[in-house]
Design a protein around this motif. Structure first.
Motif, PDB file in Angstrom:
ATOM      1  N   GLY A  20      10.628  -7.161   5.508  1.00 45.53           N
ATOM      2  CA  GLY A  20      11.504  -6.197   4.562  1.00 45.53           C
ATOM      3  C   GLY A  20      10.541  -5.048   4.150  1.00 45.53           C
ATOM      4  N   ALA A  21       9.381  -4.853   4.869  1.00 40.02           N
ATOM      5  CA  ALA A  21       8.466  -3.987   4.413  1.00 40.02           C
ATOM      6  C   ALA A  21       9.066  -2.443   4.892  1.00 40.02           C
ATOM      7  N   GLU A  22       9.934  -2.501   5.988  1.00 43.29           N
ATOM      8  CA  GLU A  22      10.688  -1.185   6.483  1.00 43.29           C
ATOM      9  C   GLU A  22      12.105  -0.999   5.620  1.00 43.29           C
ATOM     10  N   PRO A  60      -3.863  -2.330   7.702  1.00 47.68           N
ATOM     11  CA  PRO A  60      -3.092  -3.480   8.236  1.00 47.68           C
ATOM     12  C   PRO A  60      -2.629  -2.892   9.535  1.00 47.68           C
ATOM     13  N   SER A  61      -1.844  -3.831  10.410  1.00 46.36           N
ATOM     14  CA  SER A  61      -1.312  -3.411  11.546  1.00 46.36           C
ATOM     15  C   SER A  61      -0.487  -2.318  11.672  1.00 46.36           C
ATOM     16  N   ILE A  62      -0.211  -1.541  12.657  1.00 47.09           N
ATOM     17  CA  ILE A  62       0.610  -0.502  12.875  1.00 47.09           C
ATOM     18  C   ILE A  62       2.130  -0.881  13.385  1.00 47.09           C
ATOM     19  N   THR A  63       2.346  -2.172  13.729  1.00 48.81           N
ATOM     20  CA  THR A  63       3.442  -2.778  13.983  1.00 48.81           C
ATOM     21  C   THR A  63       3.773  -3.846  12.899  1.00 48.81           C
ATOM     22  N   VAL A  65       9.131   3.102   4.312  1.00 52.83           N
ATOM     23  CA  VAL A  65       8.186   1.941   4.095  1.00 52.83           C
ATOM     24  C   VAL A  65       8.101   1.644   2.516  1.00 52.83           C
ATOM     25  N   ASP A  66       8.223   0.280   2.349  1.00 56.68           N
ATOM     26  CA  ASP A  66       7.607   0.021   0.968  1.00 56.68           C
ATOM     27  C   ASP A  66       6.155  -0.326   1.056  1.00 56.68           C
TER      28      ASP A  66
END
Length: 371
Positions: free
Chosen positions: A174-176, A206-209, A186-187
């Motif tokens: 749910g970050a997006e 963090p990752s970018i995916t 993005v949260d």
């Protein structure tokens, strides 16, 4: 029956088959080995039989250390396993896809993104087999260092998988939020630095995916001895092992001593009669020397079913079958072995879960960084 009451089944796809002379068989397709269509058809054949997953082998050198000129009779070309799995994923719908990645010479950030991508394009059916490399011929391709001792290779691989897992968790579910009205895509409170500091890797994240659909794609390893068993117990969901018989399988499970799913690898040469199977393998052996780290079974699908059910009773989760020649031994698995097992009430008739974790009976893990 859609549930699975017997052993789980996977197939390991490799070139024209695991026998080095397989490419010379009449039904082989050596001209198609570098085409997506060839591999797609093999995976779709496995999916039609509702196998749990397929695996794709990969290496970073030609397999003959003496050089390509020394073994001109071997089909040594290959496609990148992760890219191949991603190409096939949208053309399948139920079967798991587990490519091999040589972690000794690749970066965990790149692989975490590639496997997360595979999980997205397969809608939750991705995994990765982590493979170490101690061969000097592969080290010469990269030129960064000399090969370390074997225990160190596996310790590095364990750290590598830890980085993969942390990066997959670096985005919470749910970050997006994609809120057009407020302009917030993005949260940021749900993105996390992983801050990994180890002997071999220092990764901030963090990752970018975003977090993959499965949360954590399946991590697998092939293990032949104590160092690899420790890696599997520490970091894997699935381990492939190479027992010689039922008693050996039980002893390996005891040695691993961890809640990991254990699949026995078998190279199989199948035919309608024992004699036909033996004659076909003998013909292949006459054309090229064959050696295997795994137990080699030559016989009928019914007798193979006997062996699988017997070894399964020793505690094995399932089996990763290596077809000696393609497509012959793959279709013998899908169109003869699987019906034989179904007739004994020991194999599914449909997929009971949409994700690979679900097929293997594994829960979707909680995010380690979520409050």
């Amino acid at each position: 029956m859609t549930g699975l009451t017997g052993p789980r089944l996977a197939v390991a796809l490799e070139g024209a088959g695991w026998h080095p002379a397989a490419w010379r068989e009449a039904d082989a397709r050596p001209a198609d080995l570098l085409t997506a269509g060839y591999w797609t058809e093999l995976v779709q054949e496995a999916e039609a039989a509702h196998l749990d997953f397929v695996t794709f082998e990969d290496f970073l050198s030609l397999r003959d250390p003496a050089g390509p000129a020394a073994r001109a009779d071997r089909a040594q070309t290959r496609l990148d396993a992760v890219l191949l799995a991603s190409r096939i994923a949208p053309l399948t719908s139920g079967i798991g896809l587990i490519p091999t990645a040589v972690v000794t010479h690749t970066e965990p950030f790149h692989l975490s993104k590639a496997i997360a991508t595979l999980d997205y394009v397969s809608t939750g059916r991705a995994g990765v087999r982590v493979q170490v490399s101690g061969g000097p011929e592969e080290f010469r391709h990269f030129g960064r260092r000399t090969p370390p001792e074997v225990p160190e290779l596996f310790e590095e691989a364990a750290d590598y998988v830890e980085v993969l897992r942390r990066l997959w968790d670096s985005w919470e579910d749910g970050a997006e939020i994609r809120d057009v009205a407020t302009g917030r895509f993005v949260d940021r409170g749900k993105l996390h630095y992983i801050d990994f500091e180890g002997r071999w890797f220092s990764v901030k994240g963090p990752s970018i995916t975003p977090r993959p659909p499965q949360g954590q794609p399946i991590v697998a390893a092939l293990a032949h001895g104590p160092d690899a068993y420790r890696l599997a117990a520490r970091q894997a969901d699935v381990v492939y092992v190479t027992p010689n018989d039922r008693a050996h399988a039980a002893s390996i499970i005891d040695e691993i001593a961890a809640p990991v799913q254990v699949f026995a690898d078998l190279v199989v040469f199948l035919d309608e009669t024992e004699r036909a199977a033996a004659d076909r393998k003998a013909r292949l052996d006459d054309r090229a020397e064959f050696a295997s780290d795994a137990h080699v079974f030559t016989g009928t699908p019914a007798r193979l079913a006997d062996l699988l059910l017997d070894w399964h009773a020793a505690g094995l989760t399932g089996f990763r079958l290596r077809p000696g020649a393609l497509p012959h031994d793959l279709t013998a698995i899908t169109r003869a072995l699987v019906p034989e097992l179904r007739g004994r009430g020991a194999f599914r008739t449909g997929y009971e879960a949409p994700t690979l974790r679900g097929l293997l009976g594994l829960p979707r893990p909680a995010n380690r960084y979520a409050a």
